[in-house]
Scaffold this motif. Structure first.
Motif, PDB file in Angstrom:
ATOM      1  N   LEU A  53       0.825  -1.381  -0.092  1.00 27.90           N
ATOM      2  CA  LEU A  53       0.066  -0.030  -0.127  1.00 27.90           C
ATOM      3  C   LEU A  53       0.702   1.115  -0.110  1.00 27.90           C
ATOM      4  CD1 LEU A  53      -2.944  -0.777   2.605  1.00 27.90           C
ATOM      5  CD2 LEU A  53      -3.382  -0.020   0.157  1.00 27.90           C
ATOM      6  N   GLY A  54       2.077   1.009   0.397  1.00 26.52           N
ATOM      7  CA  GLY A  54       3.033   2.344   0.459  1.00 26.52           C
ATOM      8  C   GLY A  54       3.818   2.415   1.679  1.00 26.52           C
ATOM      9  N   GLY A  55       3.351   1.543   2.623  1.00 27.82           N
ATOM     10  CA  GLY A  55       3.863   1.521   3.700  1.00 27.82           C
ATOM     11  C   GLY A  55       4.303   3.229   4.552  1.00 27.82           C
ATOM     12  N   ASN A  56       5.269   3.226   4.770  1.00 30.61           N
ATOM     13  CA  ASN A  56       5.751   4.669   5.532  1.00 30.61           C
ATOM     14  C   ASN A  56       6.619   5.490   4.487  1.00 30.61           C
ATOM     15  OD1 ASN A  56       7.904   3.354   5.628  1.00 30.61           O
ATOM     16  ND2 ASN A  56       8.462   3.549   7.718  1.00 30.61           N
ATOM     17  N   ARG A  57       6.534   5.102   3.425  1.00 29.36           N
ATOM     18  CA  ARG A  57       7.232   5.717   2.271  1.00 29.36           C
ATOM     19  C   ARG A  57       6.839   6.973   1.579  1.00 29.36           C
ATOM     20  NH1 ARG A  57       7.174   0.524   0.878  1.00 29.36           N
ATOM     21  NH2 ARG A  57       6.080   0.912  -1.062  1.00 29.36           N
ATOM     22  N   LYS A  58       5.423   7.378   1.964  1.00 28.50           N
ATOM     23  CA  LYS A  58       4.837   8.585   1.147  1.00 28.50           C
ATOM     24  C   LYS A  58       4.212   9.445   2.172  1.00 28.50           C
ATOM     25  CE  LYS A  58       3.653   5.484  -2.792  1.00 28.50           C
ATOM     26  NZ  LYS A  58       2.615   4.563  -3.293  1.00 28.50           N
ATOM     27  N   GLY A  59       4.815   9.933   3.148  1.00 26.92           N
ATOM     28  CA  GLY A  59       4.624  10.880   3.990  1.00 26.92           C
ATOM     29  C   GLY A  59       3.827  10.318   5.309  1.00 26.92           C
ATOM     30  N   ARG A  60       3.618  11.215   6.003  1.00 31.42           N
ATOM     31  CA  ARG A  60       3.040  10.909   7.419  1.00 31.42           C
ATOM     32  C   ARG A  60       1.334  10.329   7.254  1.00 31.42           C
ATOM     33  NH1 ARG A  60       4.633  14.426  12.778  1.00 31.42           N
ATOM     34  NH2 ARG A  60       6.478  13.595  12.435  1.00 31.42           N
ATOM     35  N   LEU A  61       0.945  11.357   6.631  1.00 30.20           N
ATOM     36  CA  LEU A  61      -0.636  11.007   6.424  1.00 30.20           C
ATOM     37  C   LEU A  61      -0.779   9.641   5.860  1.00 30.20           C
ATOM     38  CD1 LEU A  61      -2.228  14.622   5.946  1.00 30.20           C
ATOM     39  CD2 LEU A  61      -2.623  12.968   7.813  1.00 30.20           C
ATOM     40  N   LEU A  62      -0.309   9.539   4.670  1.00 29.63           N
ATOM     41  CA  LEU A  62      -0.578   8.335   4.008  1.00 29.63           C
ATOM     42  C   LEU A  62      -0.167   7.180   4.627  1.00 29.63           C
ATOM     43  CD1 LEU A  62       0.290   9.228   0.288  1.00 29.63           C
ATOM     44  CD2 LEU A  62      -1.967   8.760   1.260  1.00 29.63           C
ATOM     45  N   THR A  63       0.972   7.166   5.707  1.00 26.56           N
ATOM     46  CA  THR A  63       1.348   6.027   6.366  1.00 26.56           C
ATOM     47  C   THR A  63       0.277   5.855   7.381  1.00 26.56           C
ATOM     48  OG1 THR A  63       3.485   6.877   6.584  1.00 26.56           O
ATOM     49  CG2 THR A  63       3.016   5.492   8.239  1.00 26.56           C
ATOM     50  N   TYR A  64      -0.519   6.695   7.933  1.00 25.02           N
ATOM     51  CA  TYR A  64      -1.614   6.491   9.006  1.00 25.02           C
ATOM     52  C   TYR A  64      -2.831   5.835   8.130  1.00 25.02           C
ATOM     53  CZ  TYR A  64       1.130  10.211  11.615  1.00 25.02           C
ATOM     54  OH  TYR A  64       2.136  10.879  12.467  1.00 25.02           O
ATOM     55  N   ARG A  65      -3.123   6.476   6.957  1.00 20.29           N
ATOM     56  CA  ARG A  65      -3.798   5.774   6.139  1.00 20.29           C
ATOM     57  C   ARG A  65      -3.656   4.255   6.085  1.00 20.29           C
ATOM     58  NH1 ARG A  65      -4.138   6.088  -0.122  1.00 20.29           N
ATOM     59  NH2 ARG A  65      -2.463   4.592   0.362  1.00 20.29           N
ATOM     60  N   ASN A  66      -2.608   4.116   5.672  1.00 18.65           N
ATOM     61  CA  ASN A  66      -1.770   2.622   5.270  1.00 18.65           C
ATOM     62  C   ASN A  66      -2.229   1.530   6.680  1.00 18.65           C
ATOM     63  OD1 ASN A  66      -1.437   3.419   2.801  1.00 18.65           O
ATOM     64  ND2 ASN A  66       0.748   3.491   2.979  1.00 18.65           N
ATOM     65  N   LEU A  67      -1.775   2.459   7.640  1.00 22.64           N
ATOM     66  CA  LEU A  67      -2.074   1.623   8.848  1.00 22.64           C
ATOM     67  C   LEU A  67      -3.523   1.342   9.384  1.00 22.64           C
ATOM     68  CD1 LEU A  67       0.562   3.377  11.269  1.00 22.64           C
ATOM     69  CD2 LEU A  67       0.906   0.999  10.487  1.00 22.64           C
ATOM     70  N   ILE A  68      -4.530   2.179   8.988  1.00 24.36           N
ATOM     71  CA  ILE A  68      -5.857   1.946   9.356  1.00 24.36           C
ATOM     72  C   ILE A  68      -6.319   1.095   8.496  1.00 24.36           C
ATOM     73  CG2 ILE A  68      -7.853   3.017   9.550  1.00 24.36           C
ATOM     74  CD1 ILE A  68      -6.335   5.421  10.602  1.00 24.36           C
ATOM     75  N   ILE A  69      -5.920   1.095   7.143  1.00 22.80           N
ATOM     76  CA  ILE A  69      -6.396   0.220   6.100  1.00 22.80           C
ATOM     77  C   ILE A  69      -6.178  -1.120   6.269  1.00 22.80           C
ATOM     78  CG2 ILE A  69      -6.701  -0.444   3.565  1.00 22.80           C
ATOM     79  CD1 ILE A  69      -6.327   2.569   2.832  1.00 22.80           C
ATOM     80  N   THR A  70      -4.946  -1.393   6.675  1.00 24.70           N
ATOM     81  CA  THR A  70      -4.488  -2.566   6.914  1.00 24.70           C
ATOM     82  C   THR A  70      -4.797  -3.179   8.084  1.00 24.70           C
ATOM     83  OG1 THR A  70      -2.146  -1.808   6.093  1.00 24.70           O
ATOM     84  CG2 THR A  70      -1.944  -3.904   7.522  1.00 24.70           C
ATOM     85  N   MET A  71      -5.123  -2.502   8.940  1.00 21.49           N
ATOM     86  CA  MET A  71      -5.721  -2.978  10.364  1.00 21.49           C
ATOM     87  C   MET A  71      -7.111  -3.388  10.287  1.00 21.49           C
ATOM     88  SD  MET A  71      -2.898  -3.697  11.868  1.00 21.49           S
ATOM     89  CE  MET A  71      -3.854  -4.487  13.526  1.00 21.49           C
ATOM     90  N   VAL A  72      -7.717  -2.410   9.459  1.00 21.70           N
ATOM     91  CA  VAL A  72      -9.247  -2.819   9.194  1.00 21.70           C
ATOM     92  C   VAL A  72      -9.388  -4.117   8.393  1.00 21.70           C
ATOM     93  CG1 VAL A  72     -11.350  -2.188   8.144  1.00 21.70           C
ATOM     94  CG2 VAL A  72     -10.165  -0.306   9.358  1.00 21.70           C
ATOM     95  N   LEU A  73      -8.810  -4.230   7.555  1.00 23.25           N
ATOM     96  CA  LEU A  73      -8.668  -5.485   6.676  1.00 23.25           C
ATOM     97  C   LEU A  73      -8.082  -6.635   7.600  1.00 23.25           C
ATOM     98  CD1 LEU A  73      -7.586  -4.290   3.566  1.00 23.25           C
ATOM     99  CD2 LEU A  73      -9.878  -4.786   3.775  1.00 23.25           C
ATOM    100  N   GLY A  74      -7.230  -6.568   8.371  1.00 21.09           N
ATOM    101  CA  GLY A  74      -6.875  -7.399   9.431  1.00 21.09           C
ATOM    102  C   GLY A  74      -8.039  -7.858  10.319  1.00 21.09           C
ATOM    103  N   GLY A  75      -8.705  -6.876  10.675  1.00 20.07           N
ATOM    104  CA  GLY A  75      -9.868  -6.902  11.498  1.00 20.07           C
ATOM    105  C   GLY A  75     -10.874  -7.772  10.811  1.00 20.07           C
ATOM    106  N   LEU A  76     -11.115  -7.794   9.496  1.00 19.10           N
ATOM    107  CA  LEU A  76     -12.329  -8.431   8.735  1.00 19.10           C
ATOM    108  C   LEU A  76     -11.875  -9.861   8.459  1.00 19.10           C
ATOM    109  CD1 LEU A  76     -13.734  -5.430   6.370  1.00 19.10           C
ATOM    110  CD2 LEU A  76     -14.754  -6.772   8.141  1.00 19.10           C
ATOM    111  N   TRP A  77     -10.329 -10.038   8.387  1.00 14.48           N
ATOM    112  CA  TRP A  77      -9.842 -11.203   8.143  1.00 14.48           C
ATOM    113  C   TRP A  77     -10.447 -12.354   9.417  1.00 14.48           C
ATOM    114  CZ3 TRP A  77      -6.476 -14.165  11.590  1.00 14.48           C
ATOM    115  CH2 TRP A  77      -5.809 -15.138  10.797  1.00 14.48           C
ATOM    116  N   HIS A  78     -10.348 -11.555  10.525  1.00 10.60           N
ATOM    117  CA  HIS A  78     -10.744 -12.222  11.520  1.00 10.60           C
ATOM    118  C   HIS A  78     -12.221 -12.702  11.867  1.00 10.60           C
ATOM    119  CE1 HIS A  78      -6.950 -10.812  13.416  1.00 10.60           C
ATOM    120  NE2 HIS A  78      -7.003 -11.852  14.226  1.00 10.60           N
ATOM    121  N   GLY A  79     -13.142 -12.077  11.059  1.00 12.39           N
ATOM    122  CA  GLY A  79     -14.476 -12.144  11.113  1.00 12.39           C
ATOM    123  C   GLY A  79     -15.145 -11.491  10.103  1.00 12.39           C
ATOM    124  N   ALA A  80     -16.358 -11.825   9.862  1.00 14.23           N
ATOM    125  CA  ALA A  80     -17.312 -11.314   8.936  1.00 14.23           C
ATOM    126  C   ALA A  80     -18.428 -10.566   9.786  1.00 14.23           C
ATOM    127  CB  ALA A  80     -17.776 -12.123   7.798  1.00 14.23           C
TER     128      ALA A  80
END
Lengths: 466, 346
Positions: free
Chosen positions: A296-323
């Motif tokens: 998704l870009g990790g922390n390579r594209k600036g602070r705000l995009l890093t936060y976005r990437n972290l939140i997207i990753t964890m939301v999808l990680g959350g949905l992986w646990h259960g629907a």
């Protein structure tokens, strides 16, 4: 077939180990494949076909990728196939229900529609992630998949099939071809790990489930004290339950001459959310990092995009646990914790022990708050639980005072355990003759604990549902 | 090399297993008065007598023509061996099993038959009924019912034969396995003193019939005193017949008729009934309700043995106020068999 079930402990595992080490070395992998399919089919024979189909389809794609003129298309096809199967079995009910809610909100009559009800194939979340990892690694030319037998066994390998750890092809495949030789020391250590996991599951996790289930059965109907105790118990239950499964998987594997990666390292002693995810479900964290966060870009594209990437990753990680929306909320909370932790990272580069302790206390509180969403049956139930807990100061001030003490004890225990383990290892290394007796004693003690403290029911592992 | 290592490893496991079995027996002998008396943990239900009974049912071969259902009064009151013998003397061959369970009411049985009972359907369901069975305020029965359907015995009902065999084998090897809930009752003091947990208060005999364990039933003198005070008494409580309860009777009737059998309800004599429903007013209302029910459902049989035969029973026939002892159970079973022989419905 659950690990604590007698059919696994008394028949399946001893028979598999005996046959595995008795047959000629070149046939051992076939023994593992047969045993793994028997293990999976014992749950639902029909879904064994799904496992086999997924294996054949993924094998065909990973074999074609290296020589294909358009490997990216093949990679995309592989990911779509895997996510498509996962989406159908795991998310069709959730998505159809959400769609019906949306239509209902728009005024359509959806009163007779309850959403699709499809039985979730065991382990689908775990083997989907493993297949995506092998597809991506093949595309990146990090691995080159060999024979079908190795690939099929890697995918179906029974100790880790159902609840992980999520292994990489390059971690397991070479070991399947050349397992470590059988020695008494390795076997003894594997058995000790296995019984330790078993004792943890039946003595701790299953008994902690009682107050947790009681509190979350109807969060609005219980007192604040019951809710607080239930939440405290659930945080420990999920740790012990999942860690116990991994420990048993690692122990069983060691008896078969294979090593599986570590999945937990005293996570409740973590001083920040980032550290927590380096110590909790380690193999999932690294999968999310390598195959989701970094692409998704990790922390390579600036602070705000890093936060976005972290939140997207964890939301999808959350949905992986259960629907369910509650899992998305759990993931979003952790995404926000990680973003906050990332933002504050520079200010606390080298914290003092006191500051570390404060960080651990805050992290543990945040993790426990997020567990409410993970354990509740819905977002509404989670909000009910929070509402019930809000009454704690007036209803049960003693519980409110005890909570930080219990959290502190948990953090200090998490810090003390690795230190104690290191001292024990030093002691064992000093007197080599003591080791087998000590390990045997620990195994016997765990065995007796597992027998004496087991409840009458065989509770499934929490992560079986994912 | 591998062969020797394998032998060493299995020898090690065998040694650990032996030590574990020894320690298990040692602990069990301290915790339980009769450690060998158990059913496998995976069949544990809400009450030990239920576990034993359903274990026995599962072990029994062949089919049962009559299943006796009800609560503890029926559990103590009906001896299947005597019912079958009396009917056989009258030329009616049949085999019955007493499935009655303590505290449950009529709402329990339709779901039990639908979701748990997996043997061929019997020709007759014989359901013992008492006033509280029909009352909408009987919350104790709901607790028991929920506990049954949440128990490991119910959870594990559909497991494979290999799975069950292995679990049973483990329970026989390790007496303590799965008995933590029982051990908790002992308390630390009791465990240290080695008091030993007493066996269950209800002993289940052949084909599901139950008796009080020795020393549990009150003395005959106490019984006589209580009977003087409680046998005939008035009260302000009125029977509140629940729709769910009546619905359950109809469901059970439909279930058995769909399988070609029939439902027969019956009552059990009591010396006195300590429960709030034991008053003269409630018993009369119960009798009226039952008669109205069978008038509205003519295919359901009703053998009102309780009030009709109560005078024939003496102090010696009761274990306590509302539970028959073996001699009383023998008498009721003979009367029941006589009534069944004359019942044309099945």
């Amino acid at each position: 077939m659950l690990f604590p079930a007698a059919v696994f402990l008394l028949i399946f595992l001893p028979a598999t180990i005996a046959v595995y080490w008795t047959v000629p070395a070149r046939m051992r992998i076939a023994v593992l494949l047969v045993a793994s399919y028997a293990f999976y089919l014992s749950w639902n024979p029909v879904y064994g076909l799904l496992l086999a189909f997924s294996t054949v389809a993924n094998y065909a794609i990973v074999r074609a990728i290296p020589d294909s003129p358009q490997p990216k298309r093949l990679l995309a096809l592989g990911i779509v196939v895997n996510l498509g199967v996962l989406a159908f079995f795991k998310y069709a009910g959730f998505l159809s229900g959400a769609g019906a809610d949306l239509l209902g909100w728009l005024g359509a009559d959806t009163s007779g529609f309850d959403g699709l009800d499809i039985l979730l194939p065991l382990a689908i979340s775990f083997f989907t992630f493993e297949m995506i990892s092998v597809l991506v690694d093949t595309y990146r030319r990090d691995v080159r998949v060999g024979g079908f037998l190795v690939f099929a066994t890697y995918k179906a390998y029974f100790p880790k099939l159902v609840s992980g750890p999520i292994t990489r092809y390059r971690e397991l495949a070479p070991q399947l071809l050349r397992p470590a030789p059988l020695t008494f020391e390795r076997f003894q250590s594997g058995l000790a790990l296995f019984t330790l996991g078993l004792a943890t599951k039946v003595a701790l996790a299953d008994n902690l489930a009682v107050p947790a289930d009681r509190a979350f059965a109807d969060p609005s109907a219980v007192s604040a004290h019951v809710m607080a105790v239930g939440l405290g118990a659930f945080g420990l239950q999920i740790l012990f339950d999942f860690a116990a499964y991994t420990t048993m998987a690692r122990g069983a594997s060691r008896m078969l001459g294979l090593e599986l990666p570590l999945n937990f390292r005293y996570p409740y002693g973590s001083a920040s959310p980032s550290e927590f995810w380096r110590r909790w479900h380690i193999t999932l964290s690294r999968w999310l990092r390598d195959y989701l966060y970094i692409p998704l870009g990790g922390n390579r594209k600036g602070r705000l995009l890093t936060y976005r990437n972290l939140i997207i990753t964890m939301v999808l990680g959350g949905l992986w646990h259960g629907a369910g929306w509650q899992f998305a909320a759990w993931g979003a909370l952790h995404g926000m914790f990680l973003a906050l932790s990332h933002a504050l990272r520079g200010r606390f580069a080298d914290p003092s022990p006191v500051l570390r302790f404060c960080g651990a206390l805050i992290t543990l509180s945040a993790v426990y708050f997020a567990w409410i969403f993970f354990r509740a049956d819905s977002i509404g139930a989670a909000l009910d639980a929070i509402g019930t807990l809000a009454a704690l100061p007036s209803e049960s001030p003693r519980t409110l005072l005890l909570a930080p003490l219990a959290a502190s004890a948990l953090i200090l225990a998490s810090w003390a355990m690795p230190w104690l383990a290191a001292r024990a290892r030093e002691l064992a290394a000093r007197d080599i003759r003591l080791r087998p007796v000590a390990v045997g004693g620990i195994t016997l003690a765990c065995w007796l604990v597992a027998i004496s403290l087991s409840r009458s029911s065989l509770a499934p592992f929490v992560y079986f549902e994912f | 090399m591998t062969g020797r290592a394998l032998l060493t490893c299995f020898g090690y496991v065998a040694l650990l297993a032996l030590l574990a079995v020894g320690a298990d027996r040692l602990i069990a002998s301290r915790v339980f008065q009769s450690p060998g008396e158990l059913v496998p943990a995976y069949r544990a239900f809400q009450e030990p007598s239920v576990s034993v009974k359903l274990h026995d049912l599962e072990q029994a071969s062949g089919t049962f023509d009559t299943l006796v259902l009800g609560n503890s009064r029926t559990l103590f009151g009906v001896r299947p061996d005597i019912v079958d013998r009396v009917l056989a003397d009258r030329g009616i061959a049949q085999r019955s099993f007493n499935l009655a369970m303590p505290t449950v009411d009529v709402r329990f049985w339709p779901r039990f038959m639908r979701d748990y009972y997996d043997r061929p359907a019997p020709k007759r369901l014989l359901l013992g009924v008492i006033p509280r069975d029909l009352d909408a305020r009987n919350v104790q029965a709901v607790t028991q019912m929920n506990a049954f359907f949440a128990s490991s015995g119910f959870d594990n009902r559909d497991r494979s034969a290999a799975w069950r065999g292995a679990e049973e084998w483990r329970s026989r090897i390790f007496t303590m396995h799965g008995r933590f809930n029982e051990v908790r009752r002992a308390g630390i003091g009791g465990l240290l003193r080695g008091d030993g947990l007493a066996p269950p208060q209800i002993r289940v005999s052949e084909r599901g019939w139950g008796q009080f364990a020795p020393g549990v039933a009150p003395s005959k003198r106490e019984l006589a005193e209580q009977a003087r005070r409680l046998a005939v008494r008035s009260g302000s409580l009125r029977l509140a017949v629940g729709d769910e309860q009546i619905g359950a009777l109809r469901q059970l009737d439909r279930w058995i008729r769909a399988r070609g059998g029939c439902l027969t309800l019956f009552t059990v004599p009591v010396l006195y009934d300590r429960e709030p429903w034991g008053t003269v007013e409630v018993r009369r209302a119960f009798e009226r309700t039952m008669r109205a029910f069978v008038r509205a459902n003519p295919r359901v049989g009703y053998l009102d043995l309780g009030p009709r035969t109560e005078d024939e029973y003496g102090l010696a026939d009761f274990g306590d106020g509302d539970h028959l002892d073996p001699s009383g159970a023998g008498r009721l079973s003979r009367q029941l068999a006589d009534a069944l022989a004359e019942d044309p419905r099945c």
